[in-house]
Motif scaffolding. Structure first.
Motif, PDB file in Angstrom:
ATOM      1  N   ALA A   1       0.838  -1.204   0.000  1.00 21.77           N
ATOM      2  CA  ALA A   1       0.000   0.000   0.000  1.00 21.77           C
ATOM      3  C   ALA A   1       0.872   1.253   0.000  1.00 21.77           C
ATOM      4  CB  ALA A   1      -0.925  -0.001   1.213  1.00 21.77           C
TER       5      ALA A   1
ATOM      6  N   LEU B   1      -7.300   5.241   2.001  1.00 21.58           N
ATOM      7  CA  LEU B   1      -7.810   3.873   1.870  1.00 21.58           C
ATOM      8  C   LEU B   1      -6.722   2.829   1.622  1.00 21.58           C
ATOM      9  CD1 LEU B   1     -10.968   4.593  -0.328  1.00 21.58           C
ATOM     10  CD2 LEU B   1     -10.929   4.029   2.102  1.00 21.58           C
ATOM     11  N   SER B   2      -5.584   3.227   1.031  1.00 17.04           N
ATOM     12  CA  SER B   2      -4.545   2.244   0.687  1.00 17.04           C
ATOM     13  C   SER B   2      -4.056   1.436   1.893  1.00 17.04           C
ATOM     14  CB  SER B   2      -3.364   2.933  -0.005  1.00 17.04           C
ATOM     15  OG  SER B   2      -3.718   3.328  -1.311  1.00 17.04           O
TER      16      SER B   2
ATOM     17  N   VAL C   1      -6.625  -1.209   2.645  1.00 12.03           N
ATOM     18  CA  VAL C   1      -6.591  -2.288   1.659  1.00 12.03           C
ATOM     19  C   VAL C   1      -5.387  -3.192   1.921  1.00 12.03           C
ATOM     20  CG1 VAL C   1      -6.373  -2.831  -0.800  1.00 12.03           C
ATOM     21  CG2 VAL C   1      -7.797  -0.907  -0.073  1.00 12.03           C
TER      22      VAL C   1
ATOM     23  N   SER D   1      -5.894  -5.539   4.914  1.00 14.55           N
ATOM     24  CA  SER D   1      -6.952  -6.551   4.783  1.00 14.55           C
ATOM     25  C   SER D   1      -6.744  -7.485   3.598  1.00 14.55           C
ATOM     26  CB  SER D   1      -8.313  -5.860   4.649  1.00 14.55           C
ATOM     27  OG  SER D   1      -8.367  -5.061   3.474  1.00 14.55           O
ATOM     28  N   ILE D   2      -5.707  -7.260   2.789  1.00 11.06           N
ATOM     29  CA  ILE D   2      -5.549  -8.029   1.555  1.00 11.06           C
ATOM     30  C   ILE D   2      -5.329  -9.512   1.821  1.00 11.06           C
ATOM     31  CG2 ILE D   2      -3.032  -7.807   1.305  1.00 11.06           C
ATOM     32  CD1 ILE D   2      -5.555  -7.342  -1.554  1.00 11.06           C
TER      33      ILE D   2
ATOM     34  N   PRO E   1      -8.192 -10.855  -3.361  1.00 16.10           N
ATOM     35  CA  PRO E   1      -7.793  -9.632  -4.087  1.00 16.10           C
ATOM     36  C   PRO E   1      -8.537  -9.450  -5.405  1.00 16.10           C
ATOM     37  CG  PRO E   1      -6.032 -11.275  -4.124  1.00 16.10           C
ATOM     38  CD  PRO E   1      -7.057 -11.761  -3.149  1.00 16.10           C
TER      39      PRO E   1
ATOM     40  N   TYR F   1     -11.342  -7.084  -4.713  1.00 17.51           N
ATOM     41  CA  TYR F   1     -10.888  -5.695  -4.626  1.00 17.51           C
ATOM     42  C   TYR F   1     -10.601  -5.122  -6.015  1.00 17.51           C
ATOM     43  CZ  TYR F   1     -10.257  -5.390   0.481  1.00 17.51           C
ATOM     44  OH  TYR F   1     -10.450  -5.300   1.839  1.00 17.51           O
TER      45      TYR F   1
ATOM     46  N   ALA G   1     -12.281  -1.955  -7.979  1.00 13.59           N
ATOM     47  CA  ALA G   1     -11.502  -0.847  -8.540  1.00 13.59           C
ATOM     48  C   ALA G   1     -11.933  -0.561  -9.970  1.00 13.59           C
ATOM     49  CB  ALA G   1     -10.007  -1.174  -8.496  1.00 13.59           C
TER      50      ALA G   1
ATOM     51  N   ALA H   1      -6.871   3.191  -4.829  1.00 13.13           N
ATOM     52  CA  ALA H   1      -6.492   2.445  -3.629  1.00 13.13           C
ATOM     53  C   ALA H   1      -6.713   0.951  -3.800  1.00 13.13           C
ATOM     54  CB  ALA H   1      -7.290   2.960  -2.433  1.00 13.13           C
ATOM     55  N   PHE H   2      -7.769   0.583  -4.549  1.00 14.41           N
ATOM     56  CA  PHE H   2      -8.118  -0.823  -4.715  1.00 14.41           C
ATOM     57  C   PHE H   2      -7.547  -1.430  -6.001  1.00 14.41           C
ATOM     58  CE2 PHE H   2     -11.166   0.644  -1.648  1.00 14.41           C
ATOM     59  CZ  PHE H   2     -11.439  -0.455  -0.848  1.00 14.41           C
TER      60      PHE H   2
ATOM     61  N   PRO I   1      -4.112  -5.075  -4.907  1.00 13.29           N
ATOM     62  CA  PRO I   1      -4.640  -6.407  -5.226  1.00 13.29           C
ATOM     63  C   PRO I   1      -4.048  -7.012  -6.499  1.00 13.29           C
ATOM     64  CG  PRO I   1      -6.411  -4.907  -4.629  1.00 13.29           C
ATOM     65  CD  PRO I   1      -5.185  -4.071  -4.812  1.00 13.29           C
TER      66      PRO I   1
END
Length: 523
Positions: free
Chosen positions: A149, A328-329, A332, A335-336, A341, A344, A348, A383-384, A388
């Motif tokens: 991130a 948000l990064s 993410v 929680s990845i 992914p 996510y 995105a 961010a998403f 991922p």
């Protein structure tokens, strides 16, 4: 000392405390400086060309020389890191980048500036893949997503900040300072990186040089990049120069693939494409980034050329794209390991599609706030997007091959960005020409719209000649706005089409075996 081939050296333990924090800052600063230089010179070209006494067209080689050299060097990262070691190669790359930046600023003529930019682009090649690998090796496996991130924010925000910073420096200081600002940042990054990572060097292997493979890589990548850069101004395949570059690129690529397939020590490890997650993730990342970057170039061009915005105002429109991405990064990243992914990445692409659909609804009356809203929302998709997809791409790659895999996937992404820019700007101009012709068909003397506009302009005190010129300007503005809408809408559809590609990849295994985890063992 090189370890015996049959022994797998143990990866160094993760960094802790201030060492990890300072190491992250140093690697991120070097990456930011590198990515910034891919776009910072764009808005300064008129000033550079004027100061060095060349035409703006010749000035574009300041951009081309960097792009060609960089595109050649990035896929060599895997081979170079095995030959010299990841830490040594990264520190040397940053140090040489500083020297090249200084030479760019000091260049007394265009020839030397182009040579310095080519050197700068070449030595910059290994920096992004190796910063990724070294950063991941600094974090425990559970926090590898957070490391990604932090890394992804620099690579996504820097291209947006480049034109804004370059324009401000050119307007308020002088163009050499767009290169000089790299010097203190780079020197600091060199000392901090060496102090923290010198005891974490990777295994080195004295591999033979694949001279033919390297020569073929230089030929086809160089020809392709030159074709992309000169295509628009030479009307693409109507020009024998562009056709020649295309033929050289295609033949060179075919020869390169055939040679590398059977080479014992290839400069680029093409066997990575046997891994489904690698090719699916790399392809989704590349096409998505090409669409993203093409639109990042298009929006400020439209604002400045046809909406009356200054370079600074266009930069202010683009700048907020990083706000939500920065917020948000980290979420993410943390929680990845618990979330697929692919979900996510799908989210995105959906948000990118919504943002571009919103832009496709713009009109010439759109105000600052209206244009700003999609830019802010785009931060969510950014961010998403990166974390991922990098996780998917590297999820089944063993640690020793991470630099080669990262270098190859980054090469694909950088090339896709160049293709996206060329295709977007060319289609924009061609669609604008079409829309202009269609609009002019309705503007005939005696027609209600034409006569009414002429009367309004005459009432404002304009002569007939001035009124006709104003109608032409308004028609052109409308044509380019409609063309931009076409590009935004088509890009939105393409983002939706990309979603199934993500689901061709396998779901990375949970915490401890995913991409980030494999990469965390890289050293």
């Amino acid at each position: 000392m090189t370890a015996p081939a049959h022994q797998a050296p143990l990866p160094p333990p993760p960094l802790t405390g201030s060492a990890r924090a300072w190491g992250t800052l140093a690697l991120s600063a070097a990456t930011f400086m590198n990515v910034l230089d891919t776009s910072i010179a764009n808005v300064s070209l008129p000033a550079i060309a004027g100061d060095l006494g060349v035409s703006p067209t010749q000035g574009t080689w300041v951009i081309t020389s960097f792009a060609v050299a960089n595109a050649i060097a990035v896929p060599l990262t895997g081979w170079l890191s095995q030959r010299f070691g990841q830490v040594r190669l990264f520190v040397a790359s940053v140090a040489l980048f500083v020297i090249a930046s200084l030479l760019c600023g000091l260049a007394p003529n265009m020839g030397l500036l182009i040579a310095a930019r080519a050197l700068q682009g070449f030595v910059a090649g290994p920096m992004i893949p190796l910063s990724q690998s070294l950063l991941l090796s600094s974090y425990p496996r559970a926090l590898a997503g957070l490391a990604m991130a932090l890394w992804s924010m620099t690579t996504l925000i820097a291209p947006v900040m480049g034109p804004l910073l370059g324009g401000w420096i050119t307007d308020n200081v002088s163009w050499p300072w767009i290169f000089y600002i790299n010097v203190p940042v780079g020197i600091w990054a060199v000392f901090v990186t060496w102090a923290i990572f010198r005891g974490r060097e990777s295994e080195r292997r004295r591999l033979p040089i694949d001279a033919i493979g390297l020569a073929l890589l230089v030929i086809w990548v160089g020809a392709m990049q030159v074709m992309l850069d000169i295509g628009k101004e030479h009307d693409w395949f109507a020009s024998p120069w562009v056709v020649g570059c295309a033929v050289v690129a295609v033949v060179g690529l075919a020869a390169f693939l055939l040679w590398e397939r059977d080479e014992a020590h290839p400069v680029v490890d093409l066997t990575l494409f046997r891994n489904r997650n690698f090719w699916a993730g790399s392809l989704a990342t590349s096409v998505g980034y090409g669409l993203f970057f093409g639109n990042v170039v298009l929006l400020p061009l439209w604002l400045q050329q046809y909406m009356g915005y200054t370079a600074t105002q266009a930069g202010e429109i683009m700048a907020p794209v990083g706000l939500l991405a920065m917020v948000l990064s980290p979420m993410v990243g943390k929680s990845i390991g618990r979330v697929d992914p692919r979900r996510y990445a799908t989210f995105a692409f959906l948000v990118f599609a919504v943002v571009l659909w919103m832009r496709s609804r713009f009109s010439t009356q759109a105000d600052f706030a209206t244009i700003m809203v999609p830019t802010i929302v785009q931060g969510i998709s950014m961010a998403f997007f990166f974390i991922p997809l990098v996780t998917i791409t590297l999820s089944e790659i063993e640690p020793a091959r991470i630099p080669a895999a990262s270098g190859l996937s980054n090469f694909m992404r950088i090339t896709a960005g160049a293709v996206g820019t060329s295709v977007t700007t060319t289609l924009w101009e061609r669609r604008a020409t079409l829309h202009h012709a269609q609009l002019v068909e309705g503007l005939v003397p005696g027609g209600p719209g034409f006569d009414q506009a002429l009367q309004v302009l005459r009432a404002g005190g304009l002569t007939d000649a001035q009124a006709l010129a104003q109608i032409e300007r308004m028609t052109t503005q409308q044509a380019y706005m409609l063309a931009a809408n076409d590009i935004f809408y088509a890009s939105a559809v393409l983002f939706l089409v990309l979603i199934p590609l993500v689901w061709l990849a396998h779901a990375p295994r949970a915490q401890g075996a995913g991409a980030a985890d494999a990469a965390a063992g890289a050293h």
